[in-house]
Enzyme design. Sequence first.
Site, PDB file in Angstrom:
ATOM      1  N   TRP A 104       0.936  -1.219   0.055  1.00 62.16           N
ATOM      2  CA  TRP A 104      -0.092  -0.088  -0.062  1.00 62.16           C
ATOM      3  C   TRP A 104       0.765   1.116  -0.093  1.00 62.16           C
ATOM      4  CZ3 TRP A 104      -1.820   2.755   4.753  1.00 62.16           C
ATOM      5  CH2 TRP A 104      -0.580   2.839   5.942  1.00 62.16           C
ATOM      6  N   ASP A 105       2.052   1.196   0.566  1.00 61.73           N
ATOM      7  CA  ASP A 105       2.902   2.224   0.046  1.00 61.73           C
ATOM      8  C   ASP A 105       2.884   2.938  -1.063  1.00 61.73           C
ATOM      9  OD1 ASP A 105       3.953   0.092   1.910  1.00 61.73           O
ATOM     10  OD2 ASP A 105       6.023   0.700   1.738  1.00 61.73           O
ATOM     11  N   LYS A 121       3.363   0.878  15.962  1.00 58.14           N
ATOM     12  CA  LYS A 121       4.613   0.976  14.920  1.00 58.14           C
ATOM     13  C   LYS A 121       4.509   2.439  14.276  1.00 58.14           C
ATOM     14  CE  LYS A 121       6.520  -2.202  11.607  1.00 58.14           C
ATOM     15  NZ  LYS A 121       6.265  -3.239  10.857  1.00 58.14           N
ATOM     16  N   GLN A 122       3.095   2.581  13.845  1.00 56.51           N
ATOM     17  CA  GLN A 122       2.916   3.837  12.921  1.00 56.51           C
ATOM     18  C   GLN A 122       1.807   4.329  12.990  1.00 56.51           C
ATOM     19  OE1 GLN A 122       3.227   0.080  10.450  1.00 56.51           O
ATOM     20  NE2 GLN A 122       2.645   1.556   8.860  1.00 56.51           N
ATOM     21  N   GLU A 164       0.985  -2.073  12.558  1.00 60.72           N
ATOM     22  CA  GLU A 164       1.263  -3.461  12.318  1.00 60.72           C
ATOM     23  C   GLU A 164       1.588  -3.966  13.915  1.00 60.72           C
ATOM     24  OE1 GLU A 164       3.956  -4.730   9.642  1.00 60.72           O
ATOM     25  OE2 GLU A 164       2.578  -4.218   7.728  1.00 60.72           O
TER      26      GLU A 164
END
Length: 787
Positions: free
Chosen positions: A363-364, A604-605, A492
């Site tokens: 998806w980046d 994580k993000q 994640e």
Amino acid sequence: MKIYPIEEWQIRETEFDVETNYRDETIFATGNGYIGMRGTLEEGYSGPPETTFNATYLNGFYEEYDIEYPEDGYGFARKGQAMLNVADAKTIKLTIDGEEFDLLKGKVHFYERILDLKKGILQRKIVWESPAGKKVEAEIKRIVSFPRPHVAALAVTIKPLNFEGELNFTSRIDGQVSNLTESKDMRVGAGLKGRGLITVDKEIEGTAAWIKQKTLRSGFSLVCALEHSLTPASGVKVSGCLDEDAVVIKFKLKASKGVPYTLFKYISYFTSRDYEEKDLVNLALREVEKAKEDSFQVLEKEQEKFLASFWEDADIKIEGDPAAQQGIRFCLFSLLQSTGRDGKTNIAAKGLTGEGYGGHYFWDSDIYILPFFLFTRPEIAKALLLHRYSLLDAARSRAKELGHKGALYPWRTIDGPECSAYFPAGTAQYHINADIIYALKRYVEVTGDVDFLWSYGAEMVFETARFWVDLGSYIPSKGNKFCFNCVTGPDEYKALVDNNAYTNYMAKMNLEYAVVVAEKMKRERPADYARVAGKINLKEGEIEEWRRAAAHVYLPYSRKMKIIPQDDSFLYKKRIPADQIPREQFPLLLHWHYLNIYRYQICKQPDVLLLLFLLREKFTLEDVKRNYDYYEPITTHDSSLSPPIFSILAWEIGYEEKAYNYFLHAARMDLDDYHGNTKDGIHAASMGGAWSAAVYGFGGMRLYSNGLHFSPIIPNRWKRLAFAIKYHGRKVKVTIERKVAHYTLVEGEALKIHHFGEEVLLKPGTTISKKVPPRRGAKFNLLSKGA
Ligand code: BGC
């Protein structure tokens, strides 16, 4: 101290260092979106094998392998795909009067390597003295041609400084290559066992040669061809030999002192993914012959011209901050080098520069990288979406395999199948479907290219909407709201949760868009609608189901805390502030068992925060601030996808220092090797995110339902920020100084934009200058809900 000197248009190193060689091979990688070559040395490398990884990649060229599970399960991803390290054509060994040219032997009197971002050339200049005292000046240039996707070229010049004697250039194509199969880091290395390619044929004719390789399983072939010329040509002896797995052409000459001798090597790659197998040899030979006829200098000129036009559209100028300037330019250049432009390929998480993540597309591409191209080179954004369209059949099969209707795009793939062996952070990231549709919707909004929607997009939108309706359920204990249970959001460090807020909001967007597109299509393009509906057997009632589900999607909110909980169970977990975790335990995924990671409030993000950015119009500034304050302390930024989003939101709510630092982190992620793993390849998503942080963050751009908004404020240490964006056939140049912003309509018809909420009409060829109000705490008050 920075690793490379700060220079605005180039990356330079002034010393060759075995210790950092592996990383430098990534930074000095060259590519054109199709071919990618790591920055390994033409003359070869005699340092320890673990300090180098010599590779050439072709975008989308892969081998398959079986994913093995000692404890198997139904529907687990079966087939992995790995971007192959293909036949190496970079090597030109040199002997100087009988001694091998080797930077690790003899003496290096001068060394410089430059990646020139304007010229698109990698160049080394070396003064080297052999162990026996023979001194030469060497200049080695490498181009991977942007205008000629199948072509790369080398020019190796040697000038004897203190002797006359024999020079030998030994040029090769080496078929004995393989991918990295083992690493201590699970994010690196292909699942392939052994070699992915075998050499099936080869030939040498004069100064030309080729080698043909085949994959063992995916059934693809490639041909790599060479042509050469050497100047001055007189007295040069050429000989060729076929090695077991290589072709070798030697050029031998008597060199005079003070005379430069240059070997030009023209390289091409063609594969059966694009052409008929029987034509590959001819195509590859013709391409190198043509390059040779045109000459290296012509390739250089073409390259510079291509880049001049790219920078005209894509450059971000930052005056007053050379480190940021260098960083952002390196990001944009690297994205161009690694992004497929042919509609058949995409951009891998590590681009075409290394072995991280197996060369997979994530998806980046859609959420982090596509926006840069969309606003600067929309035709590339279109090519990326076309590639997603080409994967639709595979996505339909995957949905079916999992017992669902519609289409489910793979979390990571090259050519369609789900390649993630860890379903909790792979297949369960269902949000990939909505991410792709978000990118598509943006594409249509920014370009006005509705034809793309009718021809390709609508089918993607309908099939993904079908999937969401099938995945979700109306849950009585949630007030009969439409819920998505057992999913993984972008963060994640949480997996298989119920009602991940990001997923729910984005699924709702996907469903709503499907209804809008279906209705518009029925009205405006009935024939197209009938064609698509017929093809996918779409029933009228389905659109009603989408509408109903969209209206009832459960949107998590904690009234008590006035924040959006990341998912149903998130707030019931123990909170661990990231600054209480010892530094050496980062990234957690390499030091903690997933069970321990999943058990806590630790991210994580960005997840909720990314949602706030993507669907910004739906939220207030207070929402942004409260959620930012809640999630920032528990975010580790273990993913490089994290800092740019934090930068954008921090800037908006007035956390100036943080915003600037996050931006710099994203823009210089690889140049400063923040994660210590640049050796495995660039962090492409972070690079795309850096563009967003400059344009959406400091540039204050937002695309709302009533058009383009800008609320630009630049950091105090900057003098000026300038960029251009394309929108509906217009090109707008935005230049922001501390107290004033200038908007120039460079191309296209008059356009209405908004400056801090005030409507501004831009007329062709004119510049409008507007005052930038002083920052008072948060800046986007005018753009909060209802603007
Ligand atoms: C991130 C994912 C990302 C992947 C590839 C992971 O570390 O968590 O969001 O897609 O890297 O870049």
